[in-house]
Design a protein around this motif. Structure first.
Motif, short mmCIF file in Angstrom:
data_model
loop_
_atom_site.label_atom_id
_atom_site.label_comp_id
_atom_site.label_asym_id
_atom_site.label_seq_id
_atom_site.Cartn_x
_atom_site.Cartn_y
_atom_site.Cartn_z
N TRP A 28 0.76 -1.28 -0.04
CA TRP A 28 -0.20 0.08 0.02
C TRP A 28 0.82 1.26 0.03
N SER A 68 -0.91 2.57 -3.67
CA SER A 68 -1.91 2.05 -4.40
C SER A 68 -2.83 1.20 -3.46
N LEU A 103 -5.35 -0.54 -5.17
CA LEU A 103 -5.98 -1.28 -6.24
C LEU A 103 -5.57 -2.91 -6.44
N THR A 128 0.32 -4.34 -15.12
CA THR A 128 -0.33 -3.55 -14.23
C THR A 128 0.49 -3.87 -12.74
N TYR A 138 0.83 -0.69 -10.44
CA TYR A 138 -0.10 0.05 -10.02
C TYR A 138 -1.16 -0.75 -8.84
N ALA A 139 -0.63 -1.90 -8.67
CA ALA A 139 -1.52 -2.71 -7.91
C ALA A 139 -0.87 -3.07 -6.51
N CYS A 140 -1.71 -3.14 -5.37
CA CYS A 140 -1.55 -3.64 -4.05
C CYS A 140 -1.60 -4.82 -3.79
N ARG A 174 -3.81 2.21 -14.02
CA ARG A 174 -3.29 3.54 -13.50
C ARG A 174 -4.38 4.43 -13.20
N ARG A 229 -6.53 3.40 -10.17
CA ARG A 229 -5.70 3.82 -8.68
C ARG A 229 -5.71 5.11 -8.67
N ASP A 230 -5.32 5.87 -9.49
CA ASP A 230 -5.45 7.40 -9.54
C ASP A 230 -6.70 8.04 -8.74
N ASN A 257 -7.09 7.08 -5.24
CA ASN A 257 -6.14 7.94 -4.48
C ASN A 257 -6.65 9.50 -4.12
#
Lengths: 271, 271
Positions: free
Chosen positions: B11, B16, B18, B51, B54-56, B261, B264-265, B268
């Motif tokens: 995280w 992220s 996501l 991806t 961009y991934a948790c 992305r 994720r954005d 956020n």
């Protein structure tokens, strides 16, 4: 012939309410299966061939295959063998699946098309749309968890909803709303035999799959007397460990047959 | 490092929340995968590689593999690839297992040893002893269904028990009694964002896996505002179809990266 028709014919023709559970644990196999790469298949095949004449159904438990690399291929061969050698005995894949509709379609394909099972066990917690992809195979059986045989059944299944335990609410919903095609059944543990009478009163003639006899301690007489339908059927009383591991040496298949015949006869005394 | 530690680190380091869901449906694959026997593996690998930054977390859904012969071998290869190429991104096997203790041991072996997942989704209906074999792997994560994202969530999960819905009772029980080793998380659907605030209040800092954004219609802003912990984390917001099938032609991997992305954005912005 649908699952339910096949089951009813088998109850009658084999004079049996015994379901033989196939939960293959290599640690308990006879020595001949050490280093046998097909042991999951071969052991279950031997047990099934020895017990088929006493069985109203076979119930392979997919977890015991899925724990091993190549386990699914052996499960596929096993069910193909059962369907070929014992075509009158329905096969219930014990998988307890349950997921959103699009994923449930994949699981239905797994159980009914890939593995060729006549029926599958399902978890109802996610509700109607999680069941629909299975129910739509209206020649197959959908066996929903209701009141299970394990101690944890008390944790959530017995919570009171409008004056009755949750599992009774689930039984009523499935019998009243989900069983339009007559292809549903319920899992009710032998370890709660008093509750069986209540459930039978709620669901009419719907079949019950009863785990928990034998290793888990359920009482056969109470199960049969409380769970049977008016015609003395309606039950698939499962035994897995008590049959599979009745003897651990070379006489394993004969011992399994003896255990199956004995339990079938015990069940029949109370019908 | 435990699943929870790995998730918290991710995280922070990837900034992220996501979770990228890997639900491979060959009918939706780009043409290059037609007649590719390894398509389930190869398509998911391409999506994951595109991806990962961009991934948790990654969440492969086992049903999409289990519907096919040889699917499990491809899932094994996929998770081995994820663990090798993206060792900082935890892998949650979406399997929703739940069975009696002896069978649950086999399923725990399937998820954690055979497939090498960091965490697994589980169905709590069968109670504590059905969860114990998973909980005992205290470096792994157990992600229990609580309030799912599908319409059928209303059928049983919302039944009232002592003045609160069943799913809240389950959330309290897991947070208060099952999470002794701190390795539990819950599934709560994005389609019920108001309920997220109540659940967050019941469970403290426990992570939530949130399906239902995107194809199922959940509202990202409401999910983040209602579900986050005080430090702006606590969530794994899953998107599967919106990322996997963002484009159907040759640009599928780039389109997946753009979709990941972007989501994720978007997440956020509300943390």
């Amino acid at each position: 012939m649908t699952f339910i028709e096949k089951l009813r014919a088998r109850w009658r023709d084999a004079n049996s309410l015994l379901c033989v559970g196939l939960d293959p644990d290599p640690a308990k196999f006879p020595d001949r299966f050490v280093n046998d790469e097909d042991a999951l298949f071969a052991f279950c095949r031997d047990i099934a061939d020895a017990t088929a004449e006493y069985a109203c159904a076979f119930k392979p438990q997919i977890a015991y295959f899925a724990a091993h690399n190549d386990g699914e291929a052996q499960l596929q061969r096993l069910i193909a063998h059962l369907n070929g050698a014992h075509p009158d005995v329905p096969v219930i894949l014990d998988a307890k699946r349950g997921d959103i509709g699009s994923t449930a379609q994949q699981y239905a394909r797994e159980a009914f098309e890939r593995f060729g099972a006549d029926a599958v066990t399902l978890n109802p917690y996610m509700g109607r749309d999680s069941a629909d992809p299975f129910l739509q195979y209206n020649d197959r059986g959908c066996v929903f968890l209701c009141h299970t045989s394990n101690p944890g059944a008390r944790d959530f299944q017995e919570l009171m909803v409008d004056g009755a335990p949750l599992y009774q609410h689930i039984a009523r919903t499935i019998a009243g709303e989900w069983n339009g095609d007559g292809n549903c059944a319920l899992v009710v543990g032998a370890t709660f035999p008093e509750e069986l009478k209540v459930i039978r009163g709620l669901i009419g003639e719907m079949p019950l799959l009863i785990p928990g006899v034998g290793a888990q301690g359920g009482d056969v007489e109470a199960v049969v007397r409380n769970g049977k339908t008016a015609d003395g059927t309606g039950l698939m009383i499962n035994s897995s460990r008590g049959i599979l591991y009745a003897a651990r040496g070379e006489g394993y298949a004969e011992a399994a047959a003896d255990a199956a015949r004995s339990l079938r006869d015990q069940i029949n005394r109370y019908r």
